[in-house]
Write a protein that holds these residues in place. Structure first.
Motif, PDB file in Angstrom:
ATOM      1  N   GLU A  17       0.709  -1.189  -0.076  1.00  0.00           N
ATOM      2  CA  GLU A  17      -0.107   0.019  -0.027  1.00  0.00           C
ATOM      3  C   GLU A  17       0.888   1.214   0.090  1.00  0.00           C
ATOM      4  OE1 GLU A  17      -2.944   2.431   2.904  1.00  0.00           O
ATOM      5  OE2 GLU A  17      -2.737   0.223   3.352  1.00  0.00           O
ATOM      6  N   TYR A  18       2.020   1.285   0.860  1.00  0.00           N
ATOM      7  CA  TYR A  18       2.739   2.365   0.902  1.00  0.00           C
ATOM      8  C   TYR A  18       3.477   2.491  -0.489  1.00  0.00           C
ATOM      9  CZ  TYR A  18       7.616   4.278   1.540  1.00  0.00           C
ATOM     10  OH  TYR A  18       8.544   5.196   1.430  1.00  0.00           O
ATOM     11  N   LEU A  19       4.127   1.678  -0.891  1.00  0.00           N
ATOM     12  CA  LEU A  19       4.811   1.554  -2.343  1.00  0.00           C
ATOM     13  C   LEU A  19       3.820   2.085  -3.539  1.00  0.00           C
ATOM     14  CD1 LEU A  19       6.988  -1.517  -1.841  1.00  0.00           C
ATOM     15  CD2 LEU A  19       7.785   0.902  -1.910  1.00  0.00           C
ATOM     16  N   TRP A  20       2.573   1.725  -3.514  1.00  0.00           N
ATOM     17  CA  TRP A  20       1.661   1.956  -4.537  1.00  0.00           C
ATOM     18  C   TRP A  20       1.284   3.408  -4.399  1.00  0.00           C
ATOM     19  CZ3 TRP A  20       0.670  -0.586  -8.945  1.00  0.00           C
ATOM     20  CH2 TRP A  20      -0.570   0.068  -9.519  1.00  0.00           C
ATOM     21  N   THR A  21       1.209   3.984  -3.089  1.00  0.00           N
ATOM     22  CA  THR A  21       0.940   5.244  -2.892  1.00  0.00           C
ATOM     23  C   THR A  21       2.184   6.162  -3.304  1.00  0.00           C
ATOM     24  OG1 THR A  21      -0.563   4.798  -0.998  1.00  0.00           O
ATOM     25  CG2 THR A  21      -0.071   6.992  -1.177  1.00  0.00           C
ATOM     26  N   LYS A  22       3.263   5.579  -2.981  1.00  0.00           N
ATOM     27  CA  LYS A  22       4.421   6.514  -3.023  1.00  0.00           C
ATOM     28  C   LYS A  22       4.635   6.587  -4.916  1.00  0.00           C
ATOM     29  CE  LYS A  22       9.568   6.310  -2.473  1.00  0.00           C
ATOM     30  NZ  LYS A  22      10.754   5.699  -1.985  1.00  0.00           N
ATOM     31  N   GLN A  23       4.328   5.279  -5.608  1.00  0.00           N
ATOM     32  CA  GLN A  23       4.611   5.459  -7.065  1.00  0.00           C
ATOM     33  C   GLN A  23       3.523   6.468  -7.664  1.00  0.00           C
ATOM     34  OE1 GLN A  23       6.462   3.383  -8.640  1.00  0.00           O
ATOM     35  NE2 GLN A  23       5.586   3.175 -10.637  1.00  0.00           N
ATOM     36  N   SER A  24       2.360   6.547  -7.061  1.00  0.00           N
ATOM     37  CA  SER A  24       1.411   7.549  -7.643  1.00  0.00           C
ATOM     38  C   SER A  24       1.672   9.027  -7.338  1.00  0.00           C
ATOM     39  CB  SER A  24      -0.081   7.366  -7.010  1.00  0.00           C
ATOM     40  OG  SER A  24      -0.972   8.239  -7.180  1.00  0.00           O
ATOM     41  N   ILE A  26       4.966   9.847  -6.846  1.00  0.00           N
ATOM     42  CA  ILE A  26       6.129  10.119  -7.819  1.00  0.00           C
ATOM     43  C   ILE A  26       5.675  10.577  -9.343  1.00  0.00           C
ATOM     44  CG2 ILE A  26       8.250   9.279  -9.022  1.00  0.00           C
ATOM     45  CD1 ILE A  26       8.404   7.551  -6.434  1.00  0.00           C
ATOM     46  N   LEU A  27       4.632   9.677  -9.785  1.00  0.00           N
ATOM     47  CA  LEU A  27       4.079  10.144 -11.315  1.00  0.00           C
ATOM     48  C   LEU A  27       3.587  11.418 -11.184  1.00  0.00           C
ATOM     49  CD1 LEU A  27       2.665   6.464 -12.154  1.00  0.00           C
ATOM     50  CD2 LEU A  27       4.966   7.703 -13.005  1.00  0.00           C
ATOM     51  N   ASN A  28       2.799  11.628 -10.141  1.00  0.00           N
ATOM     52  CA  ASN A  28       2.118  12.921  -9.958  1.00  0.00           C
ATOM     53  C   ASN A  28       2.964  14.044 -10.047  1.00  0.00           C
ATOM     54  OD1 ASN A  28      -0.346  14.640  -9.965  1.00  0.00           O
ATOM     55  ND2 ASN A  28       0.003  14.854  -7.766  1.00  0.00           N
ATOM     56  N   ASN A  29       3.987  13.938  -9.122  1.00  0.00           N
ATOM     57  CA  ASN A  29       5.219  15.047  -9.245  1.00  0.00           C
ATOM     58  C   ASN A  29       5.591  15.093 -10.739  1.00  0.00           C
ATOM     59  OD1 ASN A  29       5.079  15.308  -6.620  1.00  0.00           O
ATOM     60  ND2 ASN A  29       6.778  13.998  -6.139  1.00  0.00           N
ATOM     61  N   ILE A  30       6.138  13.958 -11.209  1.00  0.00           N
ATOM     62  CA  ILE A  30       6.484  13.942 -12.761  1.00  0.00           C
ATOM     63  C   ILE A  30       5.591  14.685 -13.617  1.00  0.00           C
ATOM     64  CG2 ILE A  30       7.137  12.723 -14.676  1.00  0.00           C
ATOM     65  CD1 ILE A  30       8.552  10.787 -12.630  1.00  0.00           C
ATOM     66  N   GLY A  37       4.403  26.975  -9.317  1.00  0.00           N
ATOM     67  CA  GLY A  37       4.005  26.816  -7.753  1.00  0.00           C
ATOM     68  C   GLY A  37       3.807  25.522  -7.340  1.00  0.00           C
ATOM     69  N   TYR A  38       3.889  24.462  -8.137  1.00  0.00           N
ATOM     70  CA  TYR A  38       3.529  22.940  -7.744  1.00  0.00           C
ATOM     71  C   TYR A  38       4.649  22.670  -6.738  1.00  0.00           C
ATOM     72  CZ  TYR A  38       2.893  18.138  -7.475  1.00  0.00           C
ATOM     73  OH  TYR A  38       2.554  16.658  -7.225  1.00  0.00           O
ATOM     74  N   LYS A  39       4.369  21.902  -5.647  1.00  0.00           N
ATOM     75  CA  LYS A  39       5.291  21.546  -4.627  1.00  0.00           C
ATOM     76  C   LYS A  39       5.366  20.007  -4.576  1.00  0.00           C
ATOM     77  CE  LYS A  39       5.891  25.574  -2.984  1.00  0.00           C
ATOM     78  NZ  LYS A  39       7.154  26.430  -3.269  1.00  0.00           N
ATOM     79  N   ASN A  40       6.448  19.475  -4.539  1.00  0.00           N
ATOM     80  CA  ASN A  40       6.896  18.000  -4.468  1.00  0.00           C
ATOM     81  C   ASN A  40       6.115  17.479  -3.423  1.00  0.00           C
ATOM     82  OD1 ASN A  40       8.184  15.952  -5.283  1.00  0.00           O
ATOM     83  ND2 ASN A  40       9.808  16.187  -3.872  1.00  0.00           N
ATOM     84  N   GLN A  41       5.535  16.164  -3.723  1.00  0.00           N
ATOM     85  CA  GLN A  41       4.962  15.478  -2.783  1.00  0.00           C
ATOM     86  C   GLN A  41       5.519  14.361  -2.307  1.00  0.00           C
ATOM     87  OE1 GLN A  41       1.259  14.197  -4.394  1.00  0.00           O
ATOM     88  NE2 GLN A  41       0.029  16.016  -3.931  1.00  0.00           N
ATOM     89  N   GLY A  91       8.643  22.897  -7.291  1.00  0.00           N
ATOM     90  CA  GLY A  91       9.452  22.022  -6.117  1.00  0.00           C
ATOM     91  C   GLY A  91       9.880  20.799  -6.571  1.00  0.00           C
ATOM     92  N   VAL A  92       9.724  20.349  -7.905  1.00  0.00           N
ATOM     93  CA  VAL A  92      10.004  18.985  -8.475  1.00  0.00           C
ATOM     94  C   VAL A  92      11.173  18.895  -8.827  1.00  0.00           C
ATOM     95  CG1 VAL A  92       9.259  17.267 -10.064  1.00  0.00           C
ATOM     96  CG2 VAL A  92       7.819  18.593  -9.000  1.00  0.00           C
ATOM     97  N   ASN A  93      12.275  18.041  -8.726  1.00  0.00           N
ATOM     98  CA  ASN A  93      13.473  17.853  -9.040  1.00  0.00           C
ATOM     99  C   ASN A  93      13.419  16.425  -9.997  1.00  0.00           C
ATOM    100  OD1 ASN A  93      16.145  16.798  -9.697  1.00  0.00           O
ATOM    101  ND2 ASN A  93      17.103  17.731  -7.885  1.00  0.00           N
ATOM    102  N   ILE A  94      13.358  16.573 -11.235  1.00  0.00           N
ATOM    103  CA  ILE A  94      13.141  15.773 -12.239  1.00  0.00           C
ATOM    104  C   ILE A  94      13.949  14.517 -12.137  1.00  0.00           C
ATOM    105  CG2 ILE A  94      14.319  16.475 -14.247  1.00  0.00           C
ATOM    106  CD1 ILE A  94      11.062  14.349 -14.299  1.00  0.00           C
ATOM    107  N   THR A  95      15.247  14.767 -11.997  1.00  0.00           N
ATOM    108  CA  THR A  95      16.477  13.683 -11.619  1.00  0.00           C
ATOM    109  C   THR A  95      15.934  12.914 -10.495  1.00  0.00           C
ATOM    110  OG1 THR A  95      18.026  15.032 -12.886  1.00  0.00           O
ATOM    111  CG2 THR A  95      18.884  13.069 -11.486  1.00  0.00           C
ATOM    112  N   GLU A  96      15.777  13.396  -9.141  1.00  0.00           N
ATOM    113  CA  GLU A  96      15.469  13.020  -8.158  1.00  0.00           C
ATOM    114  C   GLU A  96      14.186  12.085  -8.384  1.00  0.00           C
ATOM    115  OE1 GLU A  96      13.493  14.783  -4.272  1.00  0.00           O
ATOM    116  OE2 GLU A  96      15.806  15.083  -4.182  1.00  0.00           O
ATOM    117  N   GLN A  97      13.248  12.468  -9.005  1.00  0.00           N
ATOM    118  CA  GLN A  97      11.944  11.927  -9.037  1.00  0.00           C
ATOM    119  C   GLN A  97      12.106  10.457  -9.866  1.00  0.00           C
ATOM    120  OE1 GLN A  97       8.972  12.459  -7.461  1.00  0.00           O
ATOM    121  NE2 GLN A  97      10.504  13.692  -6.606  1.00  0.00           N
ATOM    122  N   ALA A  98      13.100  10.552 -11.196  1.00  0.00           N
ATOM    123  CA  ALA A  98      13.232   9.517 -11.873  1.00  0.00           C
ATOM    124  C   ALA A  98      14.149   8.391 -11.184  1.00  0.00           C
ATOM    125  CB  ALA A  98      14.170   9.994 -13.001  1.00  0.00           C
ATOM    126  N   VAL A  99      15.105   8.744 -10.078  1.00  0.00           N
ATOM    127  CA  VAL A  99      15.716   7.885  -9.541  1.00  0.00           C
ATOM    128  C   VAL A  99      14.592   7.179  -8.529  1.00  0.00           C
ATOM    129  CG1 VAL A  99      17.370   7.575  -7.688  1.00  0.00           C
ATOM    130  CG2 VAL A  99      18.032   8.883  -9.700  1.00  0.00           C
TER     131      VAL A  99
END
Length: 128
Positions: A17-24, A26-30, A37-41, A91-99
């Motif tokens: 459940e945690y990993l699925w929410t995290k995946q969601s 990350i994809l929302n951030n990307i 004005g969007y802030k990283n979740q 607030g989104v760092n694309i490199t960090e989100q891809a990793v």
């Protein structure tokens, strides 16, 4: 049917459940990489789980069911970061989100394999 679910199975279910929410998240951030004005979740689960287990362990009569309740009570929480990475206040760092996306994919696969393995053992035990 809940009597067949062990604490480790329940923990794997909560981890999924945690990993699925995290995946969601990350994809929302990307998806919002160009939104001003969007802030990283980000998602947390370990802190809540640790606190719940410590509370269960401090009780005078600590049993397997108290640990089970601690696992069930631990919450997957979505947070919003305050920092900005760019001048448009995004607030989104694309490199960090891809990793993180790649790491999360591997973790999802590992937990899914562990769950599958547990059910294969149970199936073998039932069949004899």
């Amino acid at each position: 049917m809940s009597f067949m679910i062990t604490n480790s199975n329940l923990l794997m279910q909560r981890s999924m459940e945690y990993l699925w929410t995290k995946q969601s998240c990350i994809l929302n951030n990307i998806a919002n990489i160009e939104t001003p004005g969007y802030k990283n979740q980000y998602v947390t689960f370990e802190d809540s789980l640790e606190k719940a287990i410590q509370n269960a362990a401090q009780k005078s009569k600590c049993t397997s069911s108290s640990f089970r309740q601690a696992i069930e009570d631990s919450a997957v929480e979505v947070h919003q970061a305050d920092e900005s990475a760019r001048m448009d206040d995004n607030g989104v760092n694309i490199t960090e989100q891809a990793v993180e996306l790649a790491r999360n994919g591997y973790q999802l696969q590992y937990v899914m394999d562990a769950i599958s393995s547990d059910f294969s053992l149970l199936r073998t035990a039932i069949r004899g």
